[in-house]
Design a protein around this motif. Structure first.
Motif, PDB file in Angstrom:
ATOM      1  N   PRO A   1     -38.473  50.485  41.020  1.00  0.00           N
ATOM      2  CA  PRO A   1     -37.951  51.192  39.864  1.00  0.00           C
ATOM      3  C   PRO A   1     -36.786  50.521  39.152  1.00  0.00           C
ATOM      4  O   PRO A   1     -36.240  51.099  38.214  1.00  0.00           O
ATOM      5  N   ALA A   2     -36.389  49.324  39.565  1.00  0.00           N
ATOM      6  CA  ALA A   2     -35.376  48.584  38.802  1.00  0.00           C
ATOM      7  C   ALA A   2     -35.985  48.203  37.451  1.00  0.00           C
ATOM      8  O   ALA A   2     -37.207  48.020  37.342  1.00  0.00           O
ATOM      9  N   PRO A   3     -35.193  48.060  36.426  1.00  0.00           N
ATOM     10  CA  PRO A   3     -35.715  47.786  35.077  1.00  0.00           C
ATOM     11  C   PRO A   3     -36.052  46.328  34.802  1.00  0.00           C
ATOM     12  O   PRO A   3     -36.543  46.002  33.717  1.00  0.00           O
ATOM     13  N   ASP A   4     -35.850  45.457  35.769  1.00  0.00           N
ATOM     14  CA  ASP A   4     -35.921  44.010  35.534  1.00  0.00           C
ATOM     15  C   ASP A   4     -37.203  43.540  34.849  1.00  0.00           C
ATOM     16  O   ASP A   4     -37.160  42.729  33.919  1.00  0.00           O
ATOM     17  N   VAL A   5     -38.355  44.017  35.300  1.00  0.00           N
ATOM     18  CA  VAL A   5     -39.633  43.543  34.759  1.00  0.00           C
ATOM     19  C   VAL A   5     -39.776  43.950  33.285  1.00  0.00           C
ATOM     20  O   VAL A   5     -40.253  43.166  32.458  1.00  0.00           O
ATOM     21  N   PHE A   6     -39.321  45.153  32.935  1.00  0.00           N
ATOM     22  CA  PHE A   6     -39.393  45.588  31.540  1.00  0.00           C
ATOM     23  C   PHE A   6     -38.392  44.847  30.666  1.00  0.00           C
ATOM     24  O   PHE A   6     -38.702  44.472  29.529  1.00  0.00           O
ATOM     25  N   LEU A   7     -37.194  44.625  31.187  1.00  0.00           N
ATOM     26  CA  LEU A   7     -36.192  43.897  30.412  1.00  0.00           C
ATOM     27  C   LEU A   7     -36.628  42.450  30.166  1.00  0.00           C
ATOM     28  O   LEU A   7     -36.402  41.909  29.083  1.00  0.00           O
ATOM     29  N   GLU A   8     -37.268  41.845  31.151  1.00  0.00           N
ATOM     30  CA  GLU A   8     -37.756  40.474  30.969  1.00  0.00           C
ATOM     31  C   GLU A   8     -38.890  40.431  29.950  1.00  0.00           C
ATOM     32  O   GLU A   8     -38.965  39.509  29.128  1.00  0.00           O
ATOM     33  N   ALA A   9     -39.758  41.419  29.973  1.00  0.00           N
ATOM     34  CA  ALA A   9     -40.835  41.475  28.974  1.00  0.00           C
ATOM     35  C   ALA A   9     -40.246  41.604  27.571  1.00  0.00           C
ATOM     36  O   ALA A   9     -40.679  40.906  26.645  1.00  0.00           O
ATOM     37  N   ALA A  10     -39.251  42.462  27.410  1.00  0.00           N
ATOM     38  CA  ALA A  10     -38.605  42.616  26.103  1.00  0.00           C
ATOM     39  C   ALA A  10     -37.957  41.302  25.672  1.00  0.00           C
ATOM     40  O   ALA A  10     -38.073  40.896  24.507  1.00  0.00           O
ATOM     41  N   ARG A  11     -37.293  40.639  26.608  1.00  0.00           N
ATOM     42  CA  ARG A  11     -36.657  39.353  26.287  1.00  0.00           C
ATOM     43  C   ARG A  11     -37.681  38.345  25.798  1.00  0.00           C
ATOM     44  O   ARG A  11     -37.494  37.684  24.783  1.00  0.00           O
ATOM     45  N   ARG A  12     -38.803  38.253  26.500  1.00  0.00           N
ATOM     46  CA  ARG A  12     -39.837  37.289  26.112  1.00  0.00           C
ATOM     47  C   ARG A  12     -40.453  37.619  24.761  1.00  0.00           C
ATOM     48  O   ARG A  12     -40.887  36.718  24.038  1.00  0.00           O
ATOM     49  N   LEU A  13     -40.493  38.899  24.420  1.00  0.00           N
ATOM     50  CA  LEU A  13     -41.037  39.314  23.127  1.00  0.00           C
ATOM     51  C   LEU A  13     -39.999  39.219  22.012  1.00  0.00           C
ATOM     52  O   LEU A  13     -40.340  39.372  20.838  1.00  0.00           O
ATOM     53  N   GLY A  14     -38.741  39.022  22.381  1.00  0.00           N
ATOM     54  CA  GLY A  14     -37.673  39.004  21.393  1.00  0.00           C
ATOM     55  C   GLY A  14     -37.382  40.382  20.835  1.00  0.00           C
ATOM     56  O   GLY A  14     -36.983  40.530  19.684  1.00  0.00           O
ATOM     57  N   ALA A  15     -37.580  41.410  21.669  1.00  0.00           N
ATOM     58  CA  ALA A  15     -37.410  42.805  21.239  1.00  0.00           C
ATOM     59  C   ALA A  15     -36.223  43.441  21.958  1.00  0.00           C
ATOM     60  O   ALA A  15     -35.977  43.162  23.129  1.00  0.00           O
ATOM     61  N   ALA A  16     -35.530  44.301  21.251  1.00  0.00           N
ATOM     62  CA  ALA A  16     -34.475  45.087  21.882  1.00  0.00           C
ATOM     63  C   ALA A  16     -35.123  46.162  22.751  1.00  0.00           C
ATOM     64  O   ALA A  16     -36.126  46.757  22.343  1.00  0.00           O
ATOM     65  N   PRO A  17     -34.587  46.416  23.934  1.00  0.00           N
ATOM     66  CA  PRO A  17     -35.174  47.445  24.792  1.00  0.00           C
ATOM     67  C   PRO A  17     -35.357  48.790  24.085  1.00  0.00           C
ATOM     68  O   PRO A  17     -36.382  49.454  24.272  1.00  0.00           O
ATOM     69  N   ALA A  18     -34.412  49.183  23.255  1.00  0.00           N
ATOM     70  CA  ALA A  18     -34.506  50.476  22.559  1.00  0.00           C
ATOM     71  C   ALA A  18     -35.670  50.516  21.576  1.00  0.00           C
ATOM     72  O   ALA A  18     -36.103  51.596  21.179  1.00  0.00           O
ATOM     73  N   ASP A  19     -36.209  49.352  21.212  1.00  0.00           N
ATOM     74  CA  ASP A  19     -37.346  49.283  20.302  1.00  0.00           C
ATOM     75  C   ASP A  19     -38.679  49.221  21.039  1.00  0.00           C
ATOM     76  O   ASP A  19     -39.731  49.116  20.401  1.00  0.00           O
ATOM     77  N   CYS A  20     -38.638  49.265  22.355  1.00  0.00           N
ATOM     78  CA  CYS A  20     -39.856  49.145  23.166  1.00  0.00           C
ATOM     79  C   CYS A  20     -40.367  50.518  23.603  1.00  0.00           C
ATOM     80  O   CYS A  20     -39.599  51.458  23.789  1.00  0.00           O
ATOM     81  N   VAL A  21     -41.675  50.585  23.779  1.00  0.00           N
ATOM     82  CA  VAL A  21     -42.333  51.772  24.311  1.00  0.00           C
ATOM     83  C   VAL A  21     -43.150  51.329  25.519  1.00  0.00           C
ATOM     84  O   VAL A  21     -43.931  50.382  25.437  1.00  0.00           O
ATOM     85  N   VAL A  22     -42.961  52.011  26.620  1.00  0.00           N
ATOM     86  CA  VAL A  22     -43.670  51.712  27.860  1.00  0.00           C
ATOM     87  C   VAL A  22     -44.765  52.749  28.064  1.00  0.00           C
ATOM     88  O   VAL A  22     -44.522  53.947  27.933  1.00  0.00           O
ATOM     89  N   LEU A  23     -45.972  52.297  28.381  1.00  0.00           N
ATOM     90  CA  LEU A  23     -47.045  53.172  28.848  1.00  0.00           C
ATOM     91  C   LEU A  23     -47.087  52.977  30.356  1.00  0.00           C
ATOM     92  O   LEU A  23     -47.329  51.863  30.825  1.00  0.00           O
ATOM     93  N   GLU A  24     -46.841  54.039  31.091  1.00  0.00           N
ATOM     94  CA  GLU A  24     -46.669  53.892  32.535  1.00  0.00           C
ATOM     95  C   GLU A  24     -47.484  54.937  33.286  1.00  0.00           C
ATOM     96  O   GLU A  24     -47.576  56.088  32.863  1.00  0.00           O
ATOM     97  N   ASP A  25     -48.046  54.509  34.436  1.00  0.00           N
ATOM     98  CA  ASP A  25     -48.894  55.413  35.211  1.00  0.00           C
ATOM     99  C   ASP A  25     -48.310  55.820  36.552  1.00  0.00           C
ATOM    100  O   ASP A  25     -48.909  56.608  37.267  1.00  0.00           O
ATOM    101  N   ALA A  26     -47.137  55.301  36.912  1.00  0.00           N
ATOM    102  CA  ALA A  26     -46.563  55.596  38.225  1.00  0.00           C
ATOM    103  C   ALA A  26     -45.082  55.956  38.100  1.00  0.00           C
ATOM    104  O   ALA A  26     -44.377  55.460  37.217  1.00  0.00           O
ATOM    105  N   ALA A  27     -44.618  56.796  39.013  1.00  0.00           N
ATOM    106  CA  ALA A  27     -43.240  57.284  38.979  1.00  0.00           C
ATOM    107  C   ALA A  27     -42.201  56.159  39.004  1.00  0.00           C
ATOM    108  O   ALA A  27     -41.248  56.195  38.214  1.00  0.00           O
ATOM    109  N   PRO A  28     -42.348  55.123  39.855  1.00  0.00           N
ATOM    110  CA  PRO A  28     -41.338  54.065  39.842  1.00  0.00           C
ATOM    111  C   PRO A  28     -41.263  53.332  38.490  1.00  0.00           C
ATOM    112  O   PRO A  28     -40.192  52.920  38.060  1.00  0.00           O
TER     113      PRO A  28
END
Length: 117
Positions: free
Chosen positions: A39-66
């Motif tokens: 449940p650490a945010p690292d994987v999502f933050l790295e994806a945003a970094r690679r996309l050149g997107a601010a985290p607040a501009d991202c939307v996650v579709l997620e299927d699991a609690a973590p």
């Protein structure tokens, strides 16, 4: 768009290739590539970094609690689509902006778009 997964890079590649989504989803981040997995945010933050997107501009579709917890910790909006509908009462799912308790059977692109708009 990106895939940010707790799976290995090999598993991500196999799924994307097998489904044909590799042509559309060219950015993928595995938990193997970051210091901490969900449940650490690292994987999502790295994806945003690679996309050149601010985290607040991202939307996650997620299927699991973590993953929902990780999206929340990353400061990203989250649409939760529980893989196991019976787990929708897990406290992590309460942090999602949109929770589709019925899982995939309840998901529609229209509902997601309406929530985002």
């Amino acid at each position: 768009m990106a895939v940010a997964s707790g799976s290995s890079p090999e598993a991500i590649e196999a799924i994307l290739t097998g489904t044909g989504l590799d042509a559309s989803l060219r950015t993928a981040v595995s938990a193997d590539e970051v210091p901490r997995g969900k449940p650490a945010p690292d994987v999502f933050l790295e994806a945003a970094r690679r996309l050149g997107a601010a985290p607040a501009d991202c939307v996650v579709l997620e299927d699991a609690a973590p993953g929902v917890a990780a999206a929340h910790a990353a400061g990203m909006r989250c649409i939760a689509i529980p893989y196991v509908a019976a787990q929708a009462d897990a406290p992590e799912f309460a942090t999602a902006g949109l929770l589709l308790r019925g899982g995939q059977a309840e998901f529609s692109a229209r509902a997601a778009y309406d929530w985002l708009a």
